[in-house]
Motif scaffolding. Sequence first.
Motif, PDB file in Angstrom:
ATOM      1  N   GLU A 152     -20.206  19.305 -10.576  1.00 39.39           N
ATOM      2  CA  GLU A 152     -20.540  20.676  -9.755  1.00 39.39           C
ATOM      3  C   GLU A 152     -20.985  20.388  -8.615  1.00 39.39           C
ATOM      4  OE1 GLU A 152     -22.899  24.809 -10.833  1.00 39.39           O
ATOM      5  OE2 GLU A 152     -23.604  23.054 -11.621  1.00 39.39           O
ATOM      6  N   TYR A 153     -20.229  21.035  -7.545  1.00 38.11           N
ATOM      7  CA  TYR A 153     -20.502  20.968  -6.065  1.00 38.11           C
ATOM      8  C   TYR A 153     -21.030  22.541  -5.718  1.00 38.11           C
ATOM      9  CZ  TYR A 153     -18.333  16.513  -6.393  1.00 38.11           C
ATOM     10  OH  TYR A 153     -18.076  15.100  -6.721  1.00 38.11           O
ATOM     11  N   THR A 182     -12.765  20.293   2.393  1.00 40.24           N
ATOM     12  CA  THR A 182     -12.012  19.728   1.493  1.00 40.24           C
ATOM     13  C   THR A 182     -12.428  18.622   0.698  1.00 40.24           C
ATOM     14  OG1 THR A 182     -10.099  20.242   3.009  1.00 40.24           O
ATOM     15  CG2 THR A 182      -9.485  18.322   1.507  1.00 40.24           C
ATOM     16  N   LEU A 183     -12.136  18.263  -0.591  1.00 39.65           N
ATOM     17  CA  LEU A 183     -12.571  17.157  -1.485  1.00 39.65           C
ATOM     18  C   LEU A 183     -11.468  16.456  -1.971  1.00 39.65           C
ATOM     19  CD1 LEU A 183     -14.600  20.036  -1.827  1.00 39.65           C
ATOM     20  CD2 LEU A 183     -15.890  18.184  -3.476  1.00 39.65           C
ATOM     21  N   LEU A 222      -8.717  19.171  -3.179  1.00 40.06           N
ATOM     22  CA  LEU A 222      -9.290  20.421  -3.332  1.00 40.06           C
ATOM     23  C   LEU A 222      -9.519  21.133  -2.022  1.00 40.06           C
ATOM     24  CD1 LEU A 222     -11.714  19.931  -6.428  1.00 40.06           C
ATOM     25  CD2 LEU A 222      -9.500  20.720  -6.285  1.00 40.06           C
ATOM     26  N   GLU A 223      -9.098  22.285  -1.675  1.00 45.55           N
ATOM     27  CA  GLU A 223      -9.321  23.084  -0.483  1.00 45.55           C
ATOM     28  C   GLU A 223     -10.286  24.111  -0.792  1.00 45.55           C
ATOM     29  OE1 GLU A 223      -6.837  24.985   3.179  1.00 45.55           O
ATOM     30  OE2 GLU A 223      -6.015  24.523   1.452  1.00 45.55           O
ATOM     31  N   PHE A 273     -15.000  15.833   2.801  1.00 45.90           N
ATOM     32  CA  PHE A 273     -14.727  16.192   4.317  1.00 45.90           C
ATOM     33  C   PHE A 273     -15.303  17.559   4.670  1.00 45.90           C
ATOM     34  CE2 PHE A 273     -11.789  13.413   2.577  1.00 45.90           C
ATOM     35  CZ  PHE A 273     -11.548  12.386   3.527  1.00 45.90           C
ATOM     36  N   GLY A 274     -16.602  17.858   4.968  1.00 45.57           N
ATOM     37  CA  GLY A 274     -17.083  18.949   5.088  1.00 45.57           C
ATOM     38  C   GLY A 274     -18.496  18.914   4.653  1.00 45.57           C
ATOM     39  N   ASN A 275     -19.243  20.190   4.522  1.00 41.08           N
ATOM     40  CA  ASN A 275     -20.609  20.474   4.082  1.00 41.08           C
ATOM     41  C   ASN A 275     -20.510  20.502   2.687  1.00 41.08           C
ATOM     42  OD1 ASN A 275     -23.298  20.689   4.054  1.00 41.08           O
ATOM     43  ND2 ASN A 275     -23.654  22.363   5.581  1.00 41.08           N
TER      44      ASN A 275
END
Length: 282
Positions: free
Chosen positions: A10-11, A18-19, A61-62, A247-249
């Motif tokens: 869970e995120y 992007t993951l 995943l975007e 890639f991101g917060n």
Amino acid sequence: MKFQVHSALEYQVQQPSTLILNIHALRSPTQTVLEETLELEPYLRAEEFSFGQNANRLLRLEVTEPLTFKITYKAIVDTIYQIIGLEKESGTTPIMQLDADVIPYLYPSRYAQSDKLQRLAYSKFGKYDKAFEKVCAITDWIYGNVEYLSGSTNSQTSAYDTVTERAGVCRDFAHLGIALCRALSIPARYFTAYAFKLNPPDFHACFEAYIGGNWIIFDATKLAPLNGLVKIANGRDAADAAVASIFGNVSCLSMQVGCDAIEENFTPLYYDINQQQGLSYS
């Protein structure tokens, strides 16, 4: 041997991100994915892809807006491992005789700085004649001299840090094993897996050493049987085979992982330094 594996992550995403996730069981000649499902709650745009010689199965995943999502993966996997007789194995394979695709696993890498550990490697393990004996001695030394301590390290911890601090988790044990092998001119690569009844439950990291023309599995933590692994990915180190690259917060809120044997006749397999055979998944 058939295993049922699962993972649920869970995120929380704070901004468009992007993951790239690495949780799918690998498909290979020695590992067949019989069934698998992947669920995303809520629905997100996702793309499966692979690259490189190891053909790791990655999921991109975007996420275009702040939200919390959960990804659940389940699979039934049939693994076939080989017991490799090493009675005639005479020592480290000369570099001139190695296949070209093995050569990259001799070089120092981000988390496995073999060039910094050569003196330690030769002083502790140079006395052993056979490569298999050297790597068994390496795993036994790590097991006896590095404390397995959850939460003691982070994503920046390297093999050099681990040998200095003498504490780590499976990722750190694997990186140290890889670095010491490479310091002795034994090719070694990172191995991530679902592991049978691993305690505490988590994704597991160990390593493979190239001995006698085969990739032989080793686990310096000794937390899981060597024949109880379902391979996810290979790489030079965790930089190539991380479970999640973000890639991101984004923050991980929870993670659940499991691996159970479907068949009842499972007999755990471990090594000792006097054995003349190793186990290969390749």
